[in-house]
Motif scaffolding. Structure first.
Motif, PDB file in Angstrom:
ATOM      1  N   THR A  51       3.991   1.580   2.984  1.00  0.00           N
ATOM      2  CA  THR A  51       5.238   2.615   1.988  1.00  0.00           C
ATOM      3  C   THR A  51       5.051   3.776   3.345  1.00  0.00           C
ATOM      4  O   THR A  51       6.309   3.815   4.636  1.00  0.00           O
ATOM      5  CB  THR A  51       4.899   3.578   1.241  1.00  0.00           C
ATOM      6  OG1 THR A  51       3.833   4.365   1.533  1.00  0.00           O
ATOM      7  CG2 THR A  51       4.953   3.007  -0.199  1.00  0.00           C
ATOM      8  N   ASN A  52       4.621   4.030   4.283  1.00  0.00           N
ATOM      9  CA  ASN A  52       4.628   5.145   4.877  1.00  0.00           C
ATOM     10  C   ASN A  52       2.985   5.359   6.005  1.00  0.00           C
ATOM     11  O   ASN A  52       2.156   5.095   5.640  1.00  0.00           O
ATOM     12  CB  ASN A  52       4.775   6.802   4.771  1.00  0.00           C
ATOM     13  CG  ASN A  52       4.212   7.145   3.849  1.00  0.00           C
ATOM     14  OD1 ASN A  52       3.314   7.848   4.143  1.00  0.00           O
ATOM     15  ND2 ASN A  52       3.896   7.724   2.406  1.00  0.00           N
ATOM     16  N   ARG A  53       3.149   5.679   7.200  1.00  0.00           N
ATOM     17  CA  ARG A  53       1.625   6.306   7.810  1.00  0.00           C
ATOM     18  C   ARG A  53       1.173   7.607   7.738  1.00  0.00           C
ATOM     19  O   ARG A  53       0.967   8.166   8.273  1.00  0.00           O
ATOM     20  CB  ARG A  53       1.903   5.611   9.187  1.00  0.00           C
ATOM     21  CG  ARG A  53       2.233   4.030   8.975  1.00  0.00           C
ATOM     22  CD  ARG A  53       2.039   3.751  10.626  1.00  0.00           C
ATOM     23  NE  ARG A  53       1.880   2.481  11.075  1.00  0.00           N
ATOM     24  CZ  ARG A  53       0.982   1.774  10.639  1.00  0.00           C
ATOM     25  NH1 ARG A  53      -0.075   2.023  10.029  1.00  0.00           N
ATOM     26  NH2 ARG A  53       0.841   0.514  10.772  1.00  0.00           N
ATOM     27  N   THR A  88      -1.256   8.531   2.578  1.00  0.00           N
ATOM     28  CA  THR A  88      -0.688   7.164   2.457  1.00  0.00           C
ATOM     29  C   THR A  88      -0.991   6.018   3.932  1.00  0.00           C
ATOM     30  O   THR A  88      -2.075   5.756   3.362  1.00  0.00           O
ATOM     31  CB  THR A  88       0.611   7.118   1.961  1.00  0.00           C
ATOM     32  OG1 THR A  88       0.787   7.905   0.612  1.00  0.00           O
ATOM     33  CG2 THR A  88       1.073   5.690   1.779  1.00  0.00           C
ATOM     34  N   GLY A  89      -1.252   7.647   4.869  1.00  0.00           N
ATOM     35  CA  GLY A  89      -1.066   6.252   6.161  1.00  0.00           C
ATOM     36  C   GLY A  89      -3.209   6.522   7.007  1.00  0.00           C
ATOM     37  O   GLY A  89      -3.410   4.916   6.234  1.00  0.00           O
ATOM     38  N   CYS A  90      -3.398   7.204   5.188  1.00  0.00           N
ATOM     39  CA  CYS A  90      -5.423   6.464   5.113  1.00  0.00           C
ATOM     40  C   CYS A  90      -5.365   5.652   4.089  1.00  0.00           C
ATOM     41  O   CYS A  90      -6.861   3.902   4.716  1.00  0.00           O
ATOM     42  CB  CYS A  90      -6.465   7.909   4.647  1.00  0.00           C
ATOM     43  SG  CYS A  90      -5.774   9.436   5.824  1.00  0.00           S
ATOM     44  N   LEU A  91      -4.862   5.180   3.295  1.00  0.00           N
ATOM     45  CA  LEU A  91      -5.176   4.212   2.262  1.00  0.00           C
ATOM     46  C   LEU A  91      -4.311   2.444   3.311  1.00  0.00           C
ATOM     47  O   LEU A  91      -5.251   0.936   3.518  1.00  0.00           O
ATOM     48  CB  LEU A  91      -4.656   4.107   1.452  1.00  0.00           C
ATOM     49  CG  LEU A  91      -4.977   5.443   0.496  1.00  0.00           C
ATOM     50  CD1 LEU A  91      -4.146   5.549  -0.729  1.00  0.00           C
ATOM     51  CD2 LEU A  91      -6.101   5.448   0.224  1.00  0.00           C
ATOM     52  N   VAL A  92      -3.032   3.306   4.373  1.00  0.00           N
ATOM     53  CA  VAL A  92      -3.011   2.264   5.097  1.00  0.00           C
ATOM     54  C   VAL A  92      -3.746   1.081   6.308  1.00  0.00           C
ATOM     55  O   VAL A  92      -4.113   0.603   6.489  1.00  0.00           O
ATOM     56  CB  VAL A  92      -1.717   2.226   5.098  1.00  0.00           C
ATOM     57  CG1 VAL A  92      -0.975   1.073   6.534  1.00  0.00           C
ATOM     58  CG2 VAL A  92      -0.511   2.893   4.708  1.00  0.00           C
ATOM     59  N   VAL A  96       0.332  -0.948   0.212  1.00  0.00           N
ATOM     60  CA  VAL A  96       0.056   0.149   0.251  1.00  0.00           C
ATOM     61  C   VAL A  96       0.819   1.548  -0.022  1.00  0.00           C
ATOM     62  O   VAL A  96       1.715   1.582   0.951  1.00  0.00           O
ATOM     63  CB  VAL A  96      -1.122  -0.120   1.479  1.00  0.00           C
ATOM     64  CG1 VAL A  96      -1.898   1.145   1.410  1.00  0.00           C
ATOM     65  CG2 VAL A  96      -1.339  -1.485   1.569  1.00  0.00           C
ATOM     66  N   GLY A  97       0.830   1.689  -1.331  1.00  0.00           N
ATOM     67  CA  GLY A  97       1.496   3.150  -1.002  1.00  0.00           C
ATOM     68  C   GLY A  97       0.680   3.897  -1.835  1.00  0.00           C
ATOM     69  O   GLY A  97      -1.098   4.284  -1.947  1.00  0.00           O
ATOM     70  N   ALA A 118       0.303  -3.393   9.401  1.00  0.00           N
ATOM     71  CA  ALA A 118       1.326  -3.619   7.575  1.00  0.00           C
ATOM     72  C   ALA A 118       2.510  -3.394   9.037  1.00  0.00           C
ATOM     73  O   ALA A 118       3.307  -2.737  10.012  1.00  0.00           O
ATOM     74  CB  ALA A 118       0.644  -2.322   6.860  1.00  0.00           C
ATOM     75  N   PHE A 119       3.540  -3.696   7.639  1.00  0.00           N
ATOM     76  CA  PHE A 119       4.895  -3.636   8.467  1.00  0.00           C
ATOM     77  C   PHE A 119       4.603  -2.233   7.234  1.00  0.00           C
ATOM     78  O   PHE A 119       4.813  -2.058   5.943  1.00  0.00           O
ATOM     79  CB  PHE A 119       5.457  -4.528   8.173  1.00  0.00           C
ATOM     80  CG  PHE A 119       6.997  -4.183   7.577  1.00  0.00           C
ATOM     81  CD1 PHE A 119       8.276  -4.480   9.148  1.00  0.00           C
ATOM     82  CD2 PHE A 119       8.073  -4.603   6.838  1.00  0.00           C
ATOM     83  CE1 PHE A 119       9.174  -3.482   9.665  1.00  0.00           C
ATOM     84  CE2 PHE A 119       8.826  -4.260   6.833  1.00  0.00           C
ATOM     85  CZ  PHE A 119       9.989  -3.736   8.251  1.00  0.00           C
ATOM     86  N   ILE A 120       5.818  -1.266   7.658  1.00  0.00           N
ATOM     87  CA  ILE A 120       6.220  -0.460   7.610  1.00  0.00           C
ATOM     88  C   ILE A 120       7.204   0.123   7.160  1.00  0.00           C
ATOM     89  O   ILE A 120       7.930  -0.491   8.308  1.00  0.00           O
ATOM     90  CB  ILE A 120       5.619   1.265   8.041  1.00  0.00           C
ATOM     91  CG1 ILE A 120       4.070   1.483   8.570  1.00  0.00           C
ATOM     92  CG2 ILE A 120       5.827   2.865   7.929  1.00  0.00           C
ATOM     93  CD1 ILE A 120       3.290   1.126   7.641  1.00  0.00           C
ATOM     94  N   VAL A 121       7.778   0.241   5.667  1.00  0.00           N
ATOM     95  CA  VAL A 121       8.877   0.560   5.596  1.00  0.00           C
ATOM     96  C   VAL A 121       9.682   1.441   5.202  1.00  0.00           C
ATOM     97  O   VAL A 121      10.620   1.587   5.615  1.00  0.00           O
ATOM     98  CB  VAL A 121       9.614  -0.861   3.623  1.00  0.00           C
ATOM     99  CG1 VAL A 121       9.457  -1.879   3.662  1.00  0.00           C
ATOM    100  CG2 VAL A 121       8.606   0.088   2.436  1.00  0.00           C
TER     101      VAL A 121
END
Length: 178
Positions: free
Chosen positions: A55-57, A72-76, A25-26, A87-90
């Protein structure tokens, strides 16, 4: 991806690619309910063996004039909620990204400055990686927020305090010219 048919029963019948082993998810300006359904189906099919990676929060992306858009945090969070797993956030604030770069390019944390405009991502990652941190006040963070963290008795809040701050990234230009 379009939903295959008018009803939820149709949506779960669409074929899935058997090679998919992860859902990433990005940032996606075309995020949709159909994509959310597809992500959930892959995660349910693969169970714990299907990775959920974000990818991020960042919850909000700042724009000029104080405006913002969902980050992107909203999508994650939407995919995490549907899948009932984290999710594992990279990306920031996870140190995974820094460890990859530092390992590849021999980055010395003692000689590295993390510059960013967010306390909960940029500054937190920099502090957790042992970097000097510099906050720019041109993003979503105000100096009053920094002071609140600085004067709290909470160690977790102290990890959000930068070493330095500047009003604007442009304030760094004279130092870069030397």
């Amino acid at each position: 991806a379009a939903l295959p048919g008018p009803a939820p029963a149709d949506w779960v019948q669409a074929p899935l690619d058997p090679a998919v082993r992860a859902v990433l998810v990005g940032f996606d300006e075309h995020f949709s309910y159909a994509k959310l359904c597809q992500a959930l189906r892959y995660l349910l099919r693969g169970g714990p063996d299907c990775l959920l990676v974000g990818t991020n929060r960042d919850h909000r992306l700042p724009l000029e004039g104080g405006a913002g858009i969902p980050g992107t945090g909203c999508l994650v969070k939407a995919v995490e909620t549907a899948a009932q797993r984290e999710a594992f956030i990279v990306g920031k604030p996870n140190r995974f990204m820094f460890d990859c770069v530092a390992g590849e390019f021999r980055v010395d944390p003692a000689r590295t400055v993390m510059v960013g405009d967010r306390l909960d991502t940029d500054i937190l990652m920099g502090n957790s990686c042992g970097l000097t941190t510099l906050l720019t006040l041109t993003g979503v963070t105000a100096l009053d927020e920094v002071r609140g963290h600085q004067h709290s008795g909470c160690p977790a809040r102290h990890s959000l305090v930068p070493d330095y701050y500047v009003d604007s990234i442009a304030d760094l230009l004279p130092a870069l010219g030397e």
